[in-house]
Scaffold this motif. Structure first.
Motif, mmCIF file in Angstrom:
data_model
loop_
_atom_site.group_PDB
_atom_site.id
_atom_site.type_symbol
_atom_site.label_atom_id
_atom_site.label_comp_id
_atom_site.label_asym_id
_atom_site.label_seq_id
_atom_site.Cartn_x
_atom_site.Cartn_y
_atom_site.Cartn_z
ATOM 1 N N ILE A 36 6.854 26.160 104.283
ATOM 2 C CA ILE A 36 5.880 25.656 105.244
ATOM 3 C C ILE A 36 4.513 25.489 104.600
ATOM 4 C CG2 ILE A 36 4.614 26.265 107.337
ATOM 5 C CD1 ILE A 36 7.202 27.412 108.420
ATOM 6 N N HIS A 37 4.121 26.429 103.730
ATOM 7 C CA HIS A 37 2.778 26.354 103.152
ATOM 8 C C HIS A 37 2.618 25.194 102.177
ATOM 9 C CE1 HIS A 37 4.908 28.868 100.157
ATOM 10 N NE2 HIS A 37 4.132 28.231 99.298
ATOM 11 N N PRO A 41 1.187 18.225 106.510
ATOM 12 C CA PRO A 41 1.041 18.117 107.968
ATOM 13 C C PRO A 41 1.015 19.485 108.669
ATOM 14 C CG PRO A 41 2.678 16.562 107.205
ATOM 15 C CD PRO A 41 2.315 17.427 106.032
ATOM 16 N N MET A 42 1.786 20.438 108.175
ATOM 17 C CA MET A 42 1.780 21.774 108.780
ATOM 18 C C MET A 42 0.434 22.457 108.553
ATOM 19 S SD MET A 42 4.554 22.285 110.317
ATOM 20 C CE MET A 42 6.171 22.951 110.308
ATOM 21 N N ILE A 47 -0.494 25.575 110.985
ATOM 22 C CA ILE A 47 0.746 26.352 111.027
ATOM 23 C C ILE A 47 0.986 26.918 109.642
ATOM 24 C CG2 ILE A 47 3.222 26.245 111.423
ATOM 25 C CD1 ILE A 47 2.636 23.880 113.330
ATOM 26 N N HIS A 48 1.186 28.225 109.574
ATOM 27 C CA HIS A 48 1.375 28.902 108.293
ATOM 28 C C HIS A 48 2.727 29.595 108.269
ATOM 29 C CE1 HIS A 48 -2.904 28.338 107.626
ATOM 30 N NE2 HIS A 48 -3.125 28.861 108.813
ATOM 31 N N CYS A 49 3.077 30.038 107.110
ATOM 32 C CA CYS A 49 4.258 30.867 106.919
ATOM 33 C C CYS A 49 4.042 32.187 107.669
ATOM 34 C CB CYS A 49 4.436 31.116 105.422
ATOM 35 S SG CYS A 49 5.677 32.337 105.015
ATOM 36 N N VAL A 50 5.111 32.773 108.163
ATOM 37 C CA VAL A 50 4.982 34.022 108.914
ATOM 38 C C VAL A 50 4.378 35.126 108.051
ATOM 39 C CG1 VAL A 50 7.301 34.897 108.436
ATOM 40 C CG2 VAL A 50 6.160 35.520 110.557
#
Length: 71
Positions: A36-37, A41-42, A47-50
């Motif tokens: 995700i990182h 677009p994320m 929006i990040h990695c948990v």
């Protein structure tokens, strides 16, 4: 029974070949990152990695606790 195993192995081999086309046919070809990182677009949406989110929340809670102690 053997025929089903051969067909399954053939399907798996074809799937792996399709996955490797980009890597094998392109100079310097690599698989794109699925993290995700690494997605622009994320990142734009925040929006990040948990793991990153957990690290950020722990940092915030430490700051909040230290501010309470100094008061």
């Amino acid at each position: 029974m053997v025929g089903k195993i051969v067909i399954a192995a053939l399907i798996i081999a074809i799937a792996i070949a399709f996955l490797c086309v980009k890597v094998l046919l392109r100079r310097g070809g690599t698989f794109s990152s699925m993290h995700i990182h690494d997605s622009e677009p994320m990142r734009q949406r925040g929006i990040h990695c948990v793991l990153d989110q957990d690290r950020e929340m722990r940092r915030r809670s430490r700051v909040a606790v230290s501010e309470k102690r100094t008061k």
